[in-house]
Design an enzyme around this catalytic site. Structure first.
Site, PDB file in Angstrom:
ATOM      1  CG  ASP A  61      37.317   5.095   6.012  1.00  0.00           C
ATOM      2  OD1 ASP A  61      37.463   5.216   7.260  1.00  0.00           O
ATOM      3  OD2 ASP A  61      38.657   4.682   5.226  1.00  0.00           O
TER       4      ASP A  61
ATOM      5  CG  ASP B  31      38.648  26.144   0.105  1.00  0.00           C
ATOM      6  OD1 ASP B  31      39.327  25.280   0.103  1.00  0.00           O
ATOM      7  OD2 ASP B  31      37.705  26.507   0.949  1.00  0.00           O
TER       8      ASP B  31
ATOM      9  CD  GLU C 152      34.959  19.789   2.025  1.00  0.00           C
ATOM     10  OE1 GLU C 152      36.088  20.005   1.437  1.00  0.00           O
ATOM     11  OE2 GLU C 152      34.901  18.524   2.423  1.00  0.00           O
TER      12      GLU C 152
ATOM     13  CG  PHE D  33      41.600  25.412   6.948  1.00  0.00           C
ATOM     14  CD1 PHE D  33      40.346  25.753   7.745  1.00  0.00           C
ATOM     15  CD2 PHE D  33      42.306  24.059   7.423  1.00  0.00           C
ATOM     16  CE1 PHE D  33      39.857  24.893   9.008  1.00  0.00           C
ATOM     17  CE2 PHE D  33      41.790  23.585   8.403  1.00  0.00           C
ATOM     18  CZ  PHE D  33      40.467  23.924   9.319  1.00  0.00           C
TER      19      PHE D  33
ATOM     20  CB  THR E 230      42.805  30.247  12.241  1.00  0.00           C
ATOM     21  OG1 THR E 230      43.072  29.690  10.989  1.00  0.00           O
ATOM     22  CG2 THR E 230      44.249  30.937  12.536  1.00  0.00           C
ATOM     23  NE  ARG E 231      39.122  25.207  15.673  1.00  0.00           N
ATOM     24  CZ  ARG E 231      37.832  25.288  16.290  1.00  0.00           C
ATOM     25  NH1 ARG E 231      37.025  24.207  15.954  1.00  0.00           N
ATOM     26  NH2 ARG E 231      37.732  25.885  17.086  1.00  0.00           N
ATOM     27  CG  MET E 232      38.225  30.972  10.962  1.00  0.00           C
ATOM     28  SD  MET E 232      37.986  32.598  11.548  1.00  0.00           S
ATOM     29  CE  MET E 232      39.702  33.071  11.985  1.00  0.00           C
TER      30      MET E 232
ATOM     31  CG  ASP F 121      43.037   5.812   1.507  1.00  0.00           C
ATOM     32  OD1 ASP F 121      43.103   6.081   2.561  1.00  0.00           O
ATOM     33  OD2 ASP F 121      42.490   6.415   0.553  1.00  0.00           O
TER      34      ASP F 121
ATOM     35  CG  ASP G  77      43.931   4.344   7.020  1.00  0.00           C
ATOM     36  OD1 ASP G  77      43.387   4.373   8.083  1.00  0.00           O
ATOM     37  OD2 ASP G  77      43.367   4.357   5.861  1.00  0.00           O
TER      38      ASP G  77
END
Lengths: 595, 710
Positions: B335, B372, B376, B405, B409-411, B546, B550
């Site tokens: 990964d 957030d 990131e 998020f 909308t991916r914002m 994990d 998977d």
């Protein structure tokens, strides 16, 4: 060693090297069913055979059916040869009237045990001869029984090698070819054409080919000599090409009619290795990496050259006891020097040593001299060649499949040492392959060591049925360590399907005939069946891609590993027995004792 | 909304903060000294118990030795009663033959005892806890943990031992899992997600959680672990069986070679009229020296020790077969996140479009990220703080409305004081700006593409209808990763990076990390398909995983290492569990698998190569009475036939003991190509195996003579 002698051996090897690729390519094309330049002429014959035998050319067999076909042909062959020999007295082409009341006084009776031994011997590609052909078998037996088996047994051996090659080359397949098709193609496209040409060559060199009986001649000294004749040249070619080795005459290729010139001698030697060498190239081509084939070729070549030069060196050095007596037996312009006992002057030490090495490298068994008369070390080389299962080019087909069995053992251990479960040319070597390889190696060593032990001590009554001369050791011409070597050589030769005799042992008694027959059967079929089982198992496996982590099986390292495996397995198995035979003889010779 | 301060990473054990060991096989967490006195005591006792013929019969080589020892003993007693000569010699041979078996037993017992010691340590933690079971009506009921069934729900408070394997269904707590992992730092366990699994016997350190039990008594993880390390469920692996066949076959060949010697000798005695037949003691000695006792005695120890080494790396292998298979792996699926790169992307740069002040961009980016909680988002806050010292800003006094998020909308962003601050994928922001009637400067897509090409993730930031610029998020490849992947390649193993990133980003990281291939925008189904494709081409595949999604791929892979922090489904599907949950450890597991196979092959080679010298010791001793000429083969110049045979037998026995540490530790392993590895091992164990016994036997012979033992 003389430079002339060395160059003879080197030239021979270079010719083999040169023909390996063309022969191998041709073999590959034939067994892949591709069209060759012979097809316009021979394809109708091939088709006719399939039609007559009810063979469906396109139908393939599993390893079990392949083996069953092979065994059924072999059983039929043994019965056929046995019956023909037993009936030869009532059949034509018998100018000497063998097996009839008019037989010459020195003729050998074709007893049931001798007929059985001979039948097994020729069917297993051994050509051990407990009898002297000149005084025992009719021309019909020679031609219709023995020579036919020389072709068939050679084709069977090659078929097994081809099936095993397919096992490595194919993946996720259920079948390994069609036995009947393989045997037919081998005979029609390979054995027959080469033998026809070779026969013409031998006749040109002075070999005889007729159906006449013997002639009696008066020699210069005024004594009479009986000179045998017969259809020889036609049998000579397949005797060498098919690594059969059974002589038309008792003297085998030492007889002037069976090997007239140094050139015919060289040609016979080339025929012995031709197909065995070609098969290594075919293997490489089939597994799509010719380097794999050359690696096996290299391992065989190294062992061949080392053996040839040890043997030649020992023979040319001669006997130290003669030297101590002041006999000059070094090479000079006027004499070959060295140990010339039992050797033909027209071949000399180098060609004789080369012949002895080649014939035992290749399970051929034809001889140009009596190995019995070699120096101990010179005689050890042929014996050890046989005991390591004749993997040096080997009997046609048998050499390659035996070598591949050693490869399996070598890569199993070597593969672990690079940190992967073992694999070879993209195939995993697992339980089944190891088990079968072990059975093959085990079976031959068991019969060789076991029968030698029995014959060393078997206490038969004199004039009894089993062994008229008395105990089994009473048949030996020599006592002591040399006598032991003779017994060991006989059973090694039988199990190795070589057929050459150390000589010095009278083997035509029920005891030797039957134990040697069993010895030959085990040596042949307990090698072939495991080999086919491996072929079947491998053919069904997936192909694994080669990576940097894969055991490299093409370089010097692998060649060393393979040679090491062959020599060490052979040496460890036979060292105690050899130490009581040739090894102690060698020390005794150095100490001044001879046999 | 309360004040937001710069977040700190949670107390979660993050693999990326772990120090990567430079060597492929790092020092195990649980390494025990090789000869721990307690283990040694146990092993010595066991090695005599194991003399029981029924136990020895499982090992064909050692069985032959034991039968030989018994036979020699019987003949020695017979000779002693008959007052025949050579009894002292016979007694010594018998003694050493018995000890050959004992030494082989000791090797196996050592390996087993190390496993048992670990099992005992685990068993101590299996104290019978009392569980607070929650009845359907919501009341607590105190029941012994051993009576909990799958499906029961329990409450676990601070200081409680978690009564069984299960899943957290409510709450979050820090848990001490040192019992299982050997790691003392507590871990976070919380409901939902991939960190919900808890293991019986571990201790709650803070807060309280509700746990739904997922295993029945006797089937818990701890139970299985104890059974595994004790070897209760140990089976011979396929390669071990094949090797056993090979050495059993060799044993038969040597049995034949030795059994035929008395008739040969009889013939020779008759022929030369002198000498004596070899005695039973000498024949048995030769046989025992020839058969591969070294590998025969150490084979099972090597296998057990291999499992044990895996365990010392805190990986629990469900079978020996899995360890063996890991040596064969051709393809490693790694990964990206957490394995090849540090756990998450980090903001490294603010890049403005024309006419925008970088400070404005940083301000907007930080504001939009305050709520957030993703790594990131946090890294943007941190970067803005580092660059422009924006910190601890009170947003409560403003009217702030945070937009989380969403995949649609991916914002994400914030509406504050009438400003609509958004950050998100470039095309999403482009749409957002255009919808608000703004213009998108062409440099935006240029910057965005450039970042993507270099493996970064561009995060566009907009203020209402104005594009401010882009935050450059970057994956940080772990230090030393490139070297490790290179060494894998040297071993012939392809590494494949699995990532959810787009192909462009994936390619850049793949290049930076030096992986051979990558699978971009990978869904669990893609992973499964990739594994199947590799396997169809004959490759063996290893992977870590994990999550529950998977599980199918873990089950399909030849070596599936599940993370201990992962879900139960993942752990059930894999054939190994990494208790440290460190995905990089897969590389070490592969190395251990290879080391196991190399140890087997090397000791087999060594064992067979040893025979050469033994022949030179015994054959002249055996046959010199018949053929004195054979004394020329006594190249070691051994004192007498008896001292020669005895020295060979003693050497043969002692070499087993001498190699026990090697069998348990494994031979030295370096990640080099197969050719180099073979050369090295053939020289050490092949050539070395031929040479070493000569001085060894010679020395023992000298000592025997000095001590008047022969």
């Amino acid at each position: 060693m003389t430079s002339l002698g060395i160059s003879q051996i080197v030239v021979y090897f270079l010719i083999i090297l040169a023909i390996t690729k063309p022969v191998g390519t041709f073999l590959f094309r034939v067994f892949e069913g591709e069209r060759t330049f012979l097809h316009p002429v021979l394809r109708p014959l091939e088709k006719l055979i399939y039609w007559a035998g009810g063979v469906r050319e396109g139908e393939e067999q599993s390893w079990v059916r392949y083996s069953a076909s092979l065994i059924s042909l072999s059983i039929f062959s043994v019965l056929f040869v046995y019956v023909l020999q037993r009936l030869q007295g009532h059949l034509p082409l018998n100018p000497m009237h063998f097996s009839t009341p008019h037989a010459p006084p020195n003729a050998t009776a074709m007893t049931p045990d001798l007929a059985f031994n001979t039948a097994v011997s020729f069917v297993t590609n051994t050509n051990w001869q407990s009898y002297s052909p000149d005084t025992t078998v009719s021309y019909l037996t020679q031609m219709a029984a023995l020579a036919v088996q020389n072709f068939v047994s050679a084709a069977v051996g090659i078929a097994v090698a081809v099936a095993l090659i397919r096992g490595f080359a194919r993946h996720t397949a259920k079948t390994i070819g069609n036995f009947w098709v393989d045997v037919t193609r081998c005979t029609v496209y390979i054995l027959l054409p080469i033998c026809i040409l070779a026969t013409l060559f031998f006749v040109w060199q002075g070999c005889i080919q007729n159906f006449k009986g013997p002639v009696t001649a008066t020699t210069l000294e005024g004594s009479t000599q009986v000179i045998e004749q017969g259809p020889l040249a036609s049998q000579l070619a397949i005797k060498m090409l098919g690594t059969n080795g059974g002589g038309f005459f008792n003297a085998n290729s030492a007889h002037p009619y069976e090997n007239p010139t140094p050139l015919s001698n060289m040609f016979q030697l080339l025929l012995i290795f031709a197909l065995g060498a070609g098969l290594t190239y075919m293997f490489g081509k089939a597994v799509r990496d010719t380097r794999q084939g050359w690696a096996i070729f290299a391992a065989m070549s190294v062992m061949f050259l080392v053996g040839a030069f040890i043997c030649y060196g020992a023979e040319q050095r001669g006997n130290p006891m003669l030297t101590s007596m002041g006999v000059e037996h070094a090479y000079t312009g006027s004499q070959p020097g060295g140990n010339m006992e039992g050797k033909e002057v027209r071949f000399g030490n180098a060609m004789t040593a080369l012949f002895a090495t080649v014939t035992t490298d290749a399970s051929c068994g034809a001889v140009v001299a009596m190995h019995d008369s070699f120096t101990p070390i010179g005689g050890l080389v042929p014996l050890f060649n046989i005991q390591t299962d004749e993997v040096i080019f080997g009997g046609v087909g048998a050499g390659l499949y035996s070598m591949l069995i050693y490869v399996i053992v070598a890569v199993f251990i070597g593969g672990l040492m690079v940190g992967r479960t073992p694999e070879y040319v993209g195939k995993k070597i697992e339980q089944k392959e190891v088990k079968m390889a072990i059975i093959a190696v085990l079976a031959t060593s068991f019969v060789i060591l076991g029968f030698t032990a029995l014959s060393s001590v078997a206490p038969f009554a004199k004039n009894g049925y089993w062994n008229a001369p008395g105990p089994a050791t009473a048949n030996l011409n020599n006592n002591g360590a040399h006598g032991f070597s003779e017994i060991l050589y006989a059973y090694s030769s039988g199990a190795g399907n070589n057929g050459s005799a150390f000589a010095g042992i009278n083997a035509n008694t029920p005891w030797y005939n039957l134990t040697l027959a069993l010895d030959m059967l085990v040596g042949r079929f307990l090698f072939i069946i495991p080999a086919l089982a491996i072929a079947g198992s491998l053919a069904g496996k997936k192909l694994i891609p080669t990576t940097a982590g894969t055991l490299p099986t093409t370089g010097t390292l692998f060649v060393v590993l393979l040679i090491g495996t062959v020599v060490i397995v052979g040496a460890l198995t036979y060292f105690p027995a050899l130490s009581l035979g040739p090894i102690v003889e060698h020390f005794q010779m150095l100490g001044g004792k001879l046999f | 909304m309360s004040s937001v301060t710069t977040p700190t990473p949670p107390a979660d054990r993050r693999p990326d903060t772990r120090q990567e060991s430079a060597s492929l096989i790092s020092k195990g967490v649980r390494a025990r000294p090789l000869f721990d006195p307690e283990i040694l005591r146990r092993a010595i006792k066991e090695s005599f118990v194991k003399l029981n013929p029924r136990l020895v019969a499982k090992n064909p080589v050692m069985f032959v030795v034991e039968v030989g020892a018994a036979l020699t003993t019987v003949f020695v007693i017979k000779d002693a009663i008959a007052h025949a000569g050579g009894v002292f010699f016979g007694v010594q041979i018998a003694f050493w033959l018995w000890f050959t078996v004992v030494f082989a037993n000791f090797a196996e017992a050592m390996a087993e005892a190390r496993g048992k010691a670990q099992a005992d340590a685990l068993r101590k933690t299996k104290t019978d806890t009392v569980a607070r079971k929650i009845r359907p009506d919501g009341c607590f009921e105190m029941v012994p943990a051993s009576r909990l069934r799958s499906g029961d729900v329990c409450q676990c408070e601070v200081g409680d031992l978690i009564p069984g394997d299960g899943e957290v269904v409510e709450g979050v707590a820090s848990v001490d899992e040192s019992v299982i992992t050997g790691e003392s730092a507590p871990v976070i366990r919380e409901s939902g997600g991939d960190r919900s699994a808890v293991t019986g016997g571990t201790k709650v350190l803070s807060d309280h959680i509700k746990v739904r039990i997922t295993s029945n008594p006797g089937e818990t993880f701890l139970d299985r672990m104890i059974a595994l390390v004790e070897g209760a469920v140990r089976q011979k692996t396929p390669n071990e069986i094949a090797l056993n066949i090979l050495i059993a076959g060799l044993t038969l060949i040597f049995l034949m070679a030795v059994a035929t010697l008395p008739p040969y000798a009889k013939y020779a005695i008759q022929a030369v009229g002198k000498g004596s037949a070899p005695t039973v003691a000498v024949l048995v000695s030769l046989l025992v020296c020839l058969i591969p006792t070294t590998i025969g005695g150490l084979l099972s120890a090597i296998g057990i020790a291999g499992m044990d080494r895996v365990m010392q790396h805190n990986v629990l292998a469900m079978s020996g077969k899995a360890v063996e298979a890991s040596g064969d792996v051709n393809t490693l699926l790694l990964d990206k996140t957490g394995t090849i790169t540090l756990g998450n992307r980090q903001a490294v740069e603010f890049i403005t479009v024309d006419g925008v002040n970088e400070r404005d961009l940083a301000d907007a980016a930080q504001l939009s990220s305050l709520a957030d909680e993703t790594p990131e988002g946090r890294s943007i806050v941190v970067l803005a703080k580092e660059k422009y010292n924006f910190r601890g800003r009170e947003v409560a006094e403003h009217e702030a409305h945070f937009i989380p998020f969403s995949a649609y909308t991916r914002m994400s962003g914030v509406d504050i004081d009438g400003r609509r601050l958004r950050k998100g994928a470039t095309d999403a922001i482009t749409q957002f700006v255009k919808a608000a009637g703004g213009a998108v400067p062409p440099s935006l897509s240029e910057i965005s593409d450039r970042i993507s090409r270099n493996g970064g993730t561009p995060l566009a930031v907009a203020d209402n209808r104005r594009v401010l610029g882009i935050v450059h998020l970057k994956d940080i490849v772990k230090g030393g990763m490139k070297e490790r992947l290179a060494s894998l390649r040297a071993m012939g193993i392809r590494s494949v990076m699995i990532t959810g990133d787009n192909p462009l980003t994936a390619a850049a990281i793949a290049q930076e990390a030096g992986v051979d291939d990558f699978l971009a925008q990978a869904t669990p189904k893609d992973k499964l398909e990739y594994i199947k494709k590799e396997q169809a081409e004959g490759r063996l595949v290893a992977m870590t995983g994990d999550g529950t999604n998977d599980a199918p791929a873990l089950a399909q892979a030849d070596v599936g290492v599940a993370m201990n922090t992962g879900t139960m489904a993942a752990k059930e599907a894999g054939n190994m569990v990494d208790l440290d949950s460190n995905p990089t450890k897969l590389i070490e597991v592969v190395a251990i698998g290879k080391q196991l196979l190399i140890t087997r092959g090397s000791l087999t080679t060594f064992s067979i190569a040893n025979d050469v010298a033994k022949y030179f010791a015994i054959i002249p001793a055996m046959f010199a009475p018949i053929y004195p000429e054979l004394n020329k083969l006594n190249i070691m110049g051994l004192h007498s036939p008896q001292s020669a045979v005895l020295a060979a037998v003693i050497f043969n026995a002692l070499i087993i003991i001498a190699l026990v540490p090697l069998a348990l530790r494994g031979v030295q392993y370096k990640p080099v190509s197969a050719g180099q590895m073979l050369t090295r091992n053939l020289l050490i164990y092949g050539l070395g195996g031929i040479i070493v016994p000569f001085p060894g036997i010679w020395l023992i012979d000298k000592i025997l003579v000095a001590l008047h033992l022969a």
